[in-house]
Design a protein around this motif. Structure first.
Motif, mmCIF file in Angstrom:
data_model
loop_
_atom_site.group_PDB
_atom_site.id
_atom_site.type_symbol
_atom_site.label_atom_id
_atom_site.label_comp_id
_atom_site.label_asym_id
_atom_site.label_seq_id
_atom_site.Cartn_x
_atom_site.Cartn_y
_atom_site.Cartn_z
ATOM 1 N N GLU A 260 58.993 60.784 26.065
ATOM 2 C CA GLU A 260 57.974 60.665 25.026
ATOM 3 C C GLU A 260 56.715 61.378 25.498
ATOM 4 O O GLU A 260 56.326 61.251 26.664
ATOM 5 C CB GLU A 260 57.649 59.206 24.706
ATOM 6 C CG GLU A 260 58.740 58.521 23.936
ATOM 7 C CD GLU A 260 58.391 57.116 23.458
ATOM 8 O OE1 GLU A 260 59.256 56.516 22.792
ATOM 9 O OE2 GLU A 260 57.285 56.617 23.743
ATOM 10 N N PRO B 32 51.560 50.578 29.097
ATOM 11 C CA PRO B 32 51.679 52.025 29.265
ATOM 12 C C PRO B 32 53.065 52.533 29.661
ATOM 13 O O PRO B 32 53.368 53.695 29.434
ATOM 14 C CB PRO B 32 50.644 52.355 30.336
ATOM 15 C CG PRO B 32 50.403 51.068 31.053
ATOM 16 C CD PRO B 32 50.628 49.983 30.046
ATOM 17 N N GLU B 33 53.902 51.664 30.221
ATOM 18 C CA GLU B 33 55.229 52.123 30.620
ATOM 19 C C GLU B 33 56.289 51.940 29.544
ATOM 20 O O GLU B 33 57.400 52.427 29.672
ATOM 21 C CB GLU B 33 55.666 51.416 31.904
ATOM 22 C CG GLU B 33 54.864 51.879 33.114
ATOM 23 C CD GLU B 33 55.453 51.377 34.397
ATOM 24 O OE1 GLU B 33 55.483 50.153 34.585
ATOM 25 O OE2 GLU B 33 55.893 52.215 35.195
ATOM 26 N N ILE C 58 49.841 60.387 33.201
ATOM 27 C CA ILE C 58 48.710 60.704 32.345
ATOM 28 C C ILE C 58 48.074 62.013 32.815
ATOM 29 O O ILE C 58 47.909 62.242 34.010
ATOM 30 C CB ILE C 58 47.667 59.553 32.316
ATOM 31 C CG1 ILE C 58 46.601 59.831 31.262
ATOM 32 C CG2 ILE C 58 47.061 59.311 33.685
ATOM 33 C CD1 ILE C 58 45.685 58.649 30.964
ATOM 34 N N THR D 76 55.555 56.867 33.748
ATOM 35 C CA THR D 76 54.519 57.329 32.833
ATOM 36 C C THR D 76 53.487 58.114 33.622
ATOM 37 O O THR D 76 52.990 57.641 34.645
ATOM 38 C CB THR D 76 53.844 56.138 32.124
ATOM 39 O OG1 THR D 76 54.841 55.427 31.392
ATOM 40 C CG2 THR D 76 52.763 56.607 31.170
ATOM 41 N N GLY E 50 59.978 63.340 36.187
ATOM 42 C CA GLY E 50 58.553 63.060 36.315
ATOM 43 C C GLY E 50 57.968 63.689 37.559
ATOM 44 O O GLY E 50 56.884 64.295 37.530
ATOM 45 N N GLN F 172 51.052 52.826 36.213
ATOM 46 C CA GLN F 172 51.983 51.725 36.399
ATOM 47 C C GLN F 172 51.494 50.414 35.789
ATOM 48 O O GLN F 172 52.237 49.442 35.746
ATOM 49 C CB GLN F 172 52.269 51.521 37.889
ATOM 50 C CG GLN F 172 52.949 52.726 38.485
ATOM 51 C CD GLN F 172 53.174 52.590 39.973
ATOM 52 O OE1 GLN F 172 52.486 51.865 40.658
ATOM 53 N NE2 GLN F 172 54.172 53.300 40.461
ATOM 54 N N PHE G 131 58.308 52.525 26.137
ATOM 55 C CA PHE G 131 58.590 53.600 25.196
ATOM 56 C C PHE G 131 58.391 53.084 23.775
ATOM 57 O O PHE G 131 58.726 51.931 23.483
ATOM 58 C CB PHE G 131 60.019 54.107 25.370
ATOM 59 C CG PHE G 131 60.210 54.976 26.580
ATOM 60 C CD1 PHE G 131 60.257 56.353 26.447
ATOM 61 C CD2 PHE G 131 60.324 54.422 27.843
ATOM 62 C CE1 PHE G 131 60.426 57.162 27.562
ATOM 63 C CE2 PHE G 131 60.492 55.219 28.963
ATOM 64 C CZ PHE G 131 60.543 56.593 28.823
ATOM 65 N N LYS H 209 56.118 60.187 29.198
ATOM 66 C CA LYS H 209 56.976 59.093 29.628
ATOM 67 C C LYS H 209 58.389 59.651 29.785
ATOM 68 O O LYS H 209 58.899 60.289 28.872
ATOM 69 C CB LYS H 209 56.978 57.954 28.607
ATOM 70 C CG LYS H 209 55.599 57.337 28.428
ATOM 71 C CD LYS H 209 55.635 56.225 27.418
ATOM 72 C CE LYS H 209 54.240 55.670 27.241
ATOM 73 N NZ LYS H 209 54.246 54.382 26.577
ATOM 74 N N LEU I 166 50.016 61.450 27.535
ATOM 75 C CA LEU I 166 50.933 60.648 28.332
ATOM 76 C C LEU I 166 52.313 61.270 28.240
ATOM 77 O O LEU I 166 52.764 61.626 27.148
ATOM 78 C CB LEU I 166 51.024 59.212 27.803
ATOM 79 C CG LEU I 166 49.836 58.301 28.010
ATOM 80 C CD1 LEU I 166 50.085 56.962 27.331
ATOM 81 C CD2 LEU I 166 49.548 58.097 29.476
#
Length: 163
Positions: free
Chosen positions: A121, A110-111, A4, A2, A140, A154, A113, A133, A131
């Protein structure tokens, strides 16, 4: 993974999608909770209008259409969830339709889906941050080469560093 984005063009998908073009075009996209600012196409108006009903509706869009609709446009996504899925999208039950506004899971998990089938995502949150993902960590890292001000999240504590 993830990531940001809090600075720059963080909720302008037209600026973000080119760095992911191949992957974006190869997926089918579930779009929900969409609210945009700017001059936009009738297609985006259709996707957006489905987000204003009392029930969480969603649109299913081919990757190439999704990409071409946003890239080259000066359009800010205020709210929106974009879930890229390989293959066909199964029907999504009412209680499983992804959303951003008021969704605590964005902050506490936050990690995770929002759709189990998602490969990618993108969550635009109140025109403040986005964000990204991805299941493929290499993707990434490739994204971070283009958007070096992005940071990897994380844990819930990582989400709240800026707030």
């Amino acid at each position: 993974m993830t990531i940001i984005l809090e600075e720059g063009y963080q909720t302008y998908l037209g600026k973000l999608l080119p760095s992911l073009r191949q992957q974006v075009e190869n997926l089918t996209w579930v779009i929900t909770g969409l609210e945009c600012w700017g001059k936009f196409s009738p297609l985006i108006e259709t996707w957006q209008s489905q987000s204003y009903n009392s029930e969480p509706y969603y649109s299913v869009v081919a990757g190439k259409t999704f990409y071409e609709t946003f890239v080259g446009q000066n359009l800010q996504v205020v709210w929106g969830i974009f879930c890229g899925i390989a293959g066909n999208v199964p029907a999504i039950p009412f209680e499983e339709v992804p959303y951003a506004d008021g969704n605590r899971r964005i902050w506490t998990e936050p990690e995770e889906f929002q759709l189990a089938a998602s490969e990618i995502e993108i969550i635009a949150f109140d025109s403040t941050f986005t964000l990204l993902k991805v299941r493929d960590e290499r993707l990434g890292r490739q994204f971070l080469e283009v958007f070096s001000k992005g940071r990897i999240v994380q844990s819930p504590d990582d989400m709240l560093k800026s707030y």
